[in-house]
Design an enzyme around this catalytic site. Structure first.
Site: not given
Ligand code: IPE
Ligand code: IPE
Ligand code: MG
Length: 235
Positions: A14, A62
Site C-alpha cells: 500500500d 479497487n
Molecule cells: C488494499 O489497499 C488493496 C491493495 C493493496 C491492492 P487499498 O488502498 O485499496 O485499501 P484501503 O482503501 O486503504 O482500505
Molecule cells: C496500493 O497503493 C496499490 C493498489 C491498491 C492497487 P494505493 O494505490 O492504494 O496507494 P495509496 O494508498 O492511495 O497511497
Molecule cells: Mg491504498
C-alpha cells in the site's frame, strides 16, 4: 520465541498513490514503481529462504477507482505477468494467481493460465498474486463450490470441517501466512485473507510501498522472530 523465518509472508503493498502524489507524478507511476519494488522483494525473500509469498495487487473494491487508474493497473498487470514468464524461469519461481480470475479480461485470464502452467514445475519460492481478490468474495465463492458438491451428494453436511472448507478456498494447498506486512502506515487488512490471517503475526511499516526495500523486509522478519506465538495456549 519464534526463531525460524516465516514460511509464508502475506504483503499488502500500500501507498503507491501517495508516493506518486508527493512527487507530483500520476498515480500510475506510483504503481509502476511499486511493481519494481515487488520484483526486488521477491528476489530477496527467496534469498532469505521464504517458501511462499502472497501479495495483494488489486482488490475487488479497487474497481471503484477512476477508470484511468483501473485501466492503468490492468495494463501494468498485463506487462507484469508477461515479464514474469522470464523472471519465473530465471529464479525458478512458481506463480499462482488468487482471486476471482473470471472477473478479469479474457486476455489476462489466458496470461494467468500460461504463467501458472509455465512455472508449475519450478522448485523455488511460490509467489501468489491476489488479483480481483476480496476475502469475503473468496469465502462466498468457496461456499458456492462446496454447496454444489453437497447438492451432488459428493459431500455430506457432517463432513464439513475447517480443513474441508479450506480446500474450496483459492488458497487450498497453501499453508496460512505466518506474517502479514502492510506498508504505508494504514492499520487495517482491507479484506485481505480474513480466513487465512486468523493466527498470523501482523507487522505495519510506515514507509510507502515503492520505498520498501530489503532492509525493511529484514526488519519485519526480525520483528517476527522476536514474537511469541501462542495459538491460544497458556505458554
Ligand atoms: C488494499 O489497499 C488493496 C491493495 C493493496 C491492492 P487499498 O488502498 O485499496 O485499501 P484501503 O482503501 O486503504 O482500505
Ligand atoms: C496500493 O497503493 C496499490 C493498489 C491498491 C492497487 P494505493 O494505490 O492504494 O496507494 P495509496 O494508498 O492511495 O497511497
Ligand atoms: Mg491504498
Amino acid at each position: 520465541m519464534e526463531r525460524n523465518v516465516p514460511q509464508h509472508i502475506a504483503i499488502i503493498m500500500d501507498g503507491n498513490g501517495r508516493w506518486a502524489k508527493r512527487r507530483n507524478l500520476p498515480r500510475n507511476e506510483g504503481h509502476r514503481r511499486g511493481a519494481e519494488t515487488l520484483r526486488k522483494v521477491i528476489r530477496h525473500a527467496q534469498k532469505r529462504g521464504i517458501a511462499y509469498i502472497t501479495v495483494y495487487a488489486f482488490s475487488t473494491e479497487n474497481w471503484s477507482r477512476p477508470k484511468e487508474e483501473v485501466d492503468g493497473l490492468m495494463n501494468l498487470l498485463r506487462t507484469y505477468l508477461k515479464q514474469n514468464l522470464r523472471f519465473a524461469k530465471k529464479e525458478s519461481l512458481k506463480f499462482k494467481i488468487i482471486g476471482d480470475i473470471q472477473g478479469l479480461d479474457a486476455d489476462l485470464q489466458a496470461q494467468i493460465k500460461k504463467l501458472e502452467e509455465d512455472s508449475s514445475q519450478n522448485v523455488g519460492m511460490q509467489v501468489n498474486i491476489a488479483m480481483n481478490y476480496g476475502g469475503r468474495d473468496e469465502v462466498i465463492r468457496a461456499i458456492r463450490k462446496m454447496s454444489e458438491n453437497l447438492l451432488k451428494g459428493g459431500l455430506h453436511i457432517q463432513e464439513i470441517s475447517e480443513e474441508v472448507f479450506e480446500s474450496y478456498l483459492d488458497t487450498a494447498q497453501i499453508p496460512e501466512p505466518d506474517l502479514m506486512i502492510r506498508t504505508s502506515g494504514e492499520l487495517r487488512t482491507s479484506n485481505f485473507m480474513p480466513w487465512q490471517l486468523a493466527y498470523s503475526e501482523f507487522y505495519f511499516a510506515e514507509c510507502l510501498w515503492p520505498d520498501f526495500d530489503e532492509k525493511q523486509f529484514d526488519l519485519a522478519i526480525e520483528a517476527y522472530m522476536d514474537r511469541r506465538r501462542r495459538f491460544g495456549k497458556s505458554e
